[in-house]
Structure formats: structure tokens, C-alpha cells
Design an enzyme around this catalytic site. Structure first.
Site: not given
Ligand code: C6P
Length: 412
Positions: A129, A206, A209, A232, A370
Site C-alpha cells: 500500500h 503492515d 488487513q 478495519k 492505493c
Molecule cells: N487500505 C483500502 O481500501 P490507514 O489508512 O492508515 O488506516 O491504512 C492504510 C493501509 C495500509 N496498508 C494496507 C494494507 C491497507 O489496506 C491500508 C488501507 C484501505 O484498501 C484504504 S486505502
């Protein structure tokens, strides 16, 4: 698959706990398949927020009064819940942050000031991401370190032979995603951490998910950092957790300066607070941190294994149904996958798919998710993505597959 209860989870009863699910969108019952972006919130979480603001709103770690003590206790109980959720050995290793994005920025920034040097290498992967790419690029720019990227195989899995070759004594950081938000791939993070540790690198996972779909044991993984976003995992937005190994956090400089993160301040010099407070400058997001605990307990009560089984059953069923659509290609066919289904359809733009499904009450995400470098690598502009949560049902999957076929017929 035809029953609402596809596993040991009583999904019908569970859905009653999520008020937002019970509404019509464009005249159709809502089907919410955008859970990888953010999950819906159960009543216990909403109630926890309401209770805090109605009954004991107060700043923490400061006031001498009753409300401050109550808020401080609730906040710290939430930290303990997060410690248990990740199986960290101590609450000193559990830092509250806004989410994964802030966690990666915190770690990359601190490492760029105290660990990385010119010529060092930071290893990430092709499926990261943007949150796990850009902060490392910034750290590399600042230090002269070099970013290395593990490629993928045709199934959308990490190429482990290439990973082996890329992780060398020059590697100072390995930062990889536990589960890809765009492909659904579950990565062998334990093996990667072992390889990185063998060359003396620090490791960051990370878990944006990963934390919602898989049991996480940071001690078992032996990683130095693991981060997840509350929103999430059925918790509010604006709160997340960064696990950091105590011996590493103790050596690193603080991230932000301000109140709470200090022991003593003079105009000449400041000494820093003990862990975890050294990394929590300023008044934190108290209400959402408190509510996080209720979300984590909600997940623990259902059980991660049962949730994973349920979501993977939905994934298998959905994959089977949508694969019958002429010209549809599933993007990400890893052997180990969580409840994320990305696909493209020949001759049909993903954006149009999203709009037509929305007209039929179905929420999915379309676009690059993203992960622009991943999309470029795959030669795609974007995909359509359906992502499942514990409250989704096989009946919803059937309606989704029918609606998708209808959308494709209209668009061709
Ligand atoms: N993915 C998706 O629709 P934040 O925004 O800080 O809570 O998480 C960022 C992030 C980082 N790593 C992974 C693997 C992610 O999936 C995400 C967030 C969302 O897939 C919003 S772009």
C-alpha cells in the site's frame, strides 16, 4: 451455499449488532462489500463512544479528579486489550497511533534519524500500500538508503527466491504487508522476518488487513514492529496500534515532541518519558482508543479462526460465482488468500462496475486501492474489489454475482 449461517458463527444474530447494515440504498437492501476500506461498527463500539462523551469525557494522565481517573483507566484498559490482541509481552510495547499510515511514518522517521545510513537497503514488496512505500522513500531520501522491492509470481504471491536474494547484509529494514489489500494474498511474514533477522535487519509488518483476518502473535512472529488500524477491525476511525519491540523503542528517538512524552523540560534540555508515553505526544484520541477495546473484545468473542473460516468460505463462493461471468479475470490467485476478491472484466471499466452496483445497493471499491506501483506492475489501471467481513452472507454473495452479471450485460 445457501444458509445465512455458513460456519459456527450465527451471522443473522450478529448482523443485528450492526445498525448501519439495516438500510436501503437506491431502493435495495444494502450489501456492504467494502470492508477492506473500513468495516462497519457494532453497537458495543458505538455505545462505548456515547458513554465516554455522555458520562466521563476528560483528559487523561493529568487531572486529579474523578472523571480524569475514569478516562485514564478506560484508556489504559484499551491498551491492555490491544496488547492481548497482538500477544505483545508488555503494554510498554503498545503505542496508540491514528492508524497504519501514522505507524509507518513514525517508524520510518525514527529509523531515518537513528538507524539508516547512506548505502543501507530497505526491502519492501511490489504489493505494498502507498502507506508502506512513501514513508520509506522519504526515509531513503533523507539518509541515502536504497529501496529494494520484492517482485511477485503470476499468482500474486511474493517471489520468495527473489526475496531471499534481496535480503542481504546491506538490508537494514524489511517492511512488508501481512495481507495485500488489493490481491488478498496472505504473505509468509514469519519466514520473511526470520530471513531479515538473520542479516540483522529490523522488521515491520503492515497488519492493516492482517489484524482483522488472522490471529496475530507478535512474539511468535518475532517482528520488531506490527501495526494495524482500528477502523478495519470494527473500531472507530482515527485510532490504531503500533507494536514495537521494547529494546528497539528504547534506543530510538521520539517522533513528535510535546506534552505527555516528556519527563522534564527546561529551556536547555528535555528528558523523555518512559514507554509507551515517549511516543504519545499531546492529548491523544481518547474516545476512539477506549472504543477500540470493545471492538477487539468483540472480535475475540467470535474468534479469529471462525471469522477467517467464514470469510474464506464467502471468498471461495464468490470466486466460483463471478468466475462464470464471461471475460472476468480474478486478480490475485494466491494459494493463501483472505476475504478480498479483486477482478477485472474485459471490455468493462471498473469505475462503471462500481457505479452500477451502487445503483443496486451494493458497495464495493474500484480503482488502484492505493497500490499504484502494483497496478502498474500488473499492467492494470485498477480493479473492482469486493471484500468480506464477518457479517456478510452467502445470500449477499449470490445477489452480488447476479448484479454483477446484470451490470456487465448493460455495459457491453
Ligand atoms: N487500505 C483500502 O481500501 P490507514 O489508512 O492508515 O488506516 O491504512 C492504510 C493501509 C495500509 N496498508 C494496507 C494494507 C491497507 O489496506 C491500508 C488501507 C484501505 O484498501 C484504504 S486505502
Amino acid at each position: 451455499m445457501s444458509s445465512l449461517t455458513s460456519s459456527s458463527i450465527d451471522v443473522r444474530a450478529l448482523r443485528e449488532e450492526f445498525p448501519v447494515l439495516h438500510q436501503q440504498i437506491n431502493g435495495k437492501p444494502l450489501i456492504y462489500f467494502d470492508n477492506a476500506a473500513t468495516s462497519q461498527k457494532p453497537r458495543v463500539v458505538i455505545e462505548a463512544l456515547k458513554q465516554y462523551y455522555e458520562q466521563y469525557n476528560s483528559n487523561i494522565h493529568r487531572g486529579a479528579h474523578h472523571l480524569a481517573a475514569k478516562a485514564t483507566e478506560a484508556y489504559e484498559q484499551s491498551r491492555e486489550a490491544a496488547r492481548r490482541f497482538l500477544n505483545a509481552s508488555s503494554i510498554e510495547e503498545v503505542l496508540f497511533v491514528r492508524g497504519v499510515t501514522e505507524a509507518v511514518n513514525l517508524v520510518a522517521d525514527c529509523l531515518s534519524r537513528a538507524w539508516l545510513q547512506a548505502g543501507d537497503e530497505v526491502v519492501i514488496s511490489t504489493m505494498e500500500h502507498h502507506s508502506n512505500i512513501v514513508p520509506w522513500q522519504m526515509a531513503c531520501e533523507r539518509t541515502g538508503a536504497v529501496l529494494k522491492v520484492i517482485p511477485l509470481n503470476d499468482l500474486g504471491e511474493l517471489d520468495m527466491a527473489q526475496a531471499e536474494a534481496l535480503i542481504t547484509p546491506r538490508t537494514k529494514v524489511l517492511s512488508v504487508v501481512h495481507i495485500s489489500n488489493a490481491l488478498g494474498t496472505i504473505n509468509p511474514v514469519k519466514e520473511l522476518v526470520r530471513k531479515a533477522k538473520a542479516v540483522g535487519a529490523l522488521t515491520f509488518i503492515d497488519g492493516a488487513q492482517g489484524a482483522v483476518h488472522l490471529p496475530v502473535d507478535v512474539q511468535g512472529l518475532d517482528c520488531d514492529f506490527y501495526a494495524f488500524s482500528g477502523h478495519k477491525v470494527y473500531a472507530p476511525t482515527g485510532i490504531g496500534v503500533l507494536y514495537g519491540r521494547r529494546s528497539v523503542l528504547e534506543k530510538l528517538p521520539p517522533y513528535h515532541g510535546g506534552g505527555e512524552m516528556i519527563k522534564e523540560v527546561t529551556f536547555e534540555k528535555t528528558t523523555y518519558n518512559d514507554l509507551p508515553f515517549k511516543y504519545e505526544a499531546g492529548t491523544p484520541n481518547i474516545a476512539d482508543a477506549i472504543a477500540l477495546r470493545y471492538a477487539l473484545e468483540f472480535v475475540e468473542q467470535i474468534g479469529k479462526e471462525a471469522m477467517l473460516r467464514h470469510e474464506q468460505a464467502l471468498l471461495t463462493y464468490a470466486t466460483d460465482l463471478v468466475s462464470r461471468i464471461d471475460g472476468l479475470q480474478v486478480i490475485g490467485q494466491a494459494k493463501e488468500k483472505a476475504g478480498i476478491l479483486s477482478f477485472v472484466i474485459e471490455g468493462v471499466h471498473h469505475h462503471d462496475v462500481g457505479v452500477l452496483l451502487d445503483n443496486m445497493g451494493i458497495a464495493i471499491r474500484t480503482g488502484h486501492h492505493c497500490t499504484q506501483p502494483l497496478m502498474r506492475y500488473l499492467g492494470l489501471e485498477g480493479t473492482s474489489r469486493a471484500s468480506f467481513a464477518v457479517y456478510n452472507t452467502p445470500e449477499e454473495v449470490e445477489r452480488f454475482a447476479e448484479a454483477l452479471q446484470k451490470a456487465v450485460n448493460m455495459l457491453r
